[in-house]
Design an enzyme around this catalytic site. Structure first.
Site, PDB file in Angstrom:
ATOM      1  N   ASN A 178      42.946  33.647  49.219  1.00  0.00           N
ATOM      2  CA  ASN A 178      42.177  32.904  50.229  1.00  0.00           C
ATOM      3  C   ASN A 178      41.145  33.795  50.930  1.00  0.00           C
ATOM      4  OD1 ASN A 178      43.736  34.492  51.889  1.00  0.00           O
ATOM      5  ND2 ASN A 178      44.641  32.828  53.064  1.00  0.00           N
ATOM      6  N   HIS A 182      41.795  36.772  52.333  1.00  0.00           N
ATOM      7  CA  HIS A 182      42.271  37.641  53.416  1.00  0.00           C
ATOM      8  C   HIS A 182      42.195  39.117  53.010  1.00  0.00           C
ATOM      9  CE1 HIS A 182      46.821  37.272  52.148  1.00  0.00           C
ATOM     10  NE2 HIS A 182      46.333  38.382  51.660  1.00  0.00           N
ATOM     11  N   ASP A 211      49.528  46.947  56.506  1.00  0.00           N
ATOM     12  CA  ASP A 211      50.271  45.856  57.125  1.00  0.00           C
ATOM     13  C   ASP A 211      51.755  45.904  56.777  1.00  0.00           C
ATOM     14  OD1 ASP A 211      49.837  45.283  54.453  1.00  0.00           O
ATOM     15  OD2 ASP A 211      48.714  43.454  54.794  1.00  0.00           O
ATOM     16  N   GLU A 258      43.938  36.650  58.078  1.00  0.00           N
ATOM     17  CA  GLU A 258      43.790  35.375  57.388  1.00  0.00           C
ATOM     18  C   GLU A 258      42.495  34.673  57.833  1.00  0.00           C
ATOM     19  OE1 GLU A 258      45.768  34.749  55.002  1.00  0.00           O
ATOM     20  OE2 GLU A 258      47.865  34.465  55.590  1.00  0.00           O
TER      21      GLU A 258
HETATM   22  C1  GLP Z   1      49.133  40.564  50.452  1.00  0.00           C
HETATM   23  C2  GLP Z   1      48.683  41.785  51.277  1.00  0.00           C
HETATM   24  C3  GLP Z   1      47.251  42.145  51.044  1.00  0.00           C
HETATM   25  C4  GLP Z   1      46.951  42.103  49.561  1.00  0.00           C
HETATM   26  C5  GLP Z   1      47.078  40.689  49.074  1.00  0.00           C
HETATM   27  C6  GLP Z   1      46.799  40.521  47.588  1.00  0.00           C
HETATM   28  O1  GLP Z   1      49.309  39.408  51.181  1.00  0.00           O
HETATM   29  N1  GLP Z   1      48.916  41.625  52.672  1.00  0.00           N
HETATM   30  O2  GLP Z   1      46.978  43.412  51.605  1.00  0.00           O
HETATM   31  O3  GLP Z   1      45.656  42.573  49.328  1.00  0.00           O
HETATM   32  O4  GLP Z   1      48.332  40.156  49.382  1.00  0.00           O
HETATM   33  O5  GLP Z   1      47.946  40.669  46.832  1.00  0.00           O
HETATM   34  P1  GLP Z   1      47.961  40.832  45.267  1.00  0.00           P
HETATM   35  O6  GLP Z   1      47.382  42.159  44.997  1.00  0.00           O
HETATM   36  O7  GLP Z   1      49.408  40.761  44.900  1.00  0.00           O
HETATM   37  O8  GLP Z   1      47.148  39.716  44.715  1.00  0.00           O
END
Ligand code: GLP
Length: 240
Positions: free
Chosen positions: A136, A138, A67, A143
């Site tokens: 959450n 995702h 993404d 989402e």
């Molecule tokens: C972001 C990314 C996700 C990622 C998530 C968790 O929003 N789009 O691909 O898995 O957050 O992030 P973190 O690893 O910092 O908890």
């Protein structure tokens, strides 16, 4: 779904890196699906160490990232392209021409999304997809929603995600409210998936996944429908 419970973040990172290293050795021209976020940073460090030690090479690897914020330039220091360059691509022997991140400035995001999925398919499909989990539930930027998209698409971000990700920006107002993300179908087509989760903040999501029930309101649970998923969690994420 296979679950590997690790003592801590460091061990989780090593286990994840080990799985990728094994694939690189078995299939040096593999197609990797890569993720951003703080969770995979340690794993990318481990992979960098192994690459510098000559144990693995990325020379013939092609990568597709999950993404990118929208609209955001790839040169922006909070873009996921910038993140990948600084956390992995600049530090290993990968050919950057073979690294792909959805275009955060695409004039026509729908066309870009279609082309992105077509490029993954043309490359032979993703051999190993790395995933993190949003607090959450995702995956990538899919989402919690009643309906989810199959393909790569433009999406709005929930308030909770904007808040969670604001820690990387100067102020919450600087966090883009949209993103381009691989869809659930793009992700589920990967031959193998590893999911990394660390810390108590991810426990609720892990618990939902372990309940064995699938809901689009927690996109991580959709992974229960995939044939080859390994969940790599530390004790805090597992036990809460
Ligand atoms: C972001 C990314 C996700 C990622 C998530 C968790 O929003 N789009 O691909 O898995 O957050 O992030 P973190 O690893 O910092 O908890």
């Amino acid at each position: 779904m296979k679950i590997v419970v690790c003592e801590n973040y460091e061990e989780m990172s090593k286990v994840g890196a080990g799985i990728i290293a094994d694939l690189l050795k078995a299939k040096p021209d593999c197609i990797l699906g890569l993720a951003t976020g703080s969770t995979p940073v340690g794993m990318y460090k481990e992979l960098t160490k192994m690459n510098k030690a000559g144990e693995i090479t990325f020379k013939n690897v092609t990568s597709f990232n999950l993404d990118e914020y929208y609209p955001l330039a790839p040169t922006h220091d909070q873009s996921y392209r910038y993140f990948m360059n600084t956390n992995l691509f600049d530090n290993v022997d990968i050919d950057k021409a073979n690294t792909n991140v959805p275009d955060g400035l695409a004039e026509d995001p729908a066309a870009m999304g279609e082309a992105y999925d077509a490029a993954i398919e043309a490359a032979g499909g993703i051999d190993l997809q790395v995933l993190g989990l949003g607090p959450n539930g995702h995956i990538a930027f899919n989402e919690p929603e009643e309906e989810l998209y199959a393909g790569t698409h433009l999406t709005g971000l929930t308030e909770s995600t904007i808040k969670a990700n604001s820690r990387f920006f100067e102020s919450i107002d600087d966090v883009p409210t949209q993103a381009v993300t691989m869809g659930i179908g793009s992700i589920m087509k990967a031959k193998k998936i590893i999911v990394l989760a660390s810390g108590k903040g991810k426990h609720a999501v892990i618990e939902k996944i372990m309940s064995g029930r699938i809901t689009t309101m927690c996109p991580g649970t959709l992974l229960l429908a995939h044939a080859d998923v390994t969940l790599i969690v530390d004790k805090d994420a597992y036990e809460g």
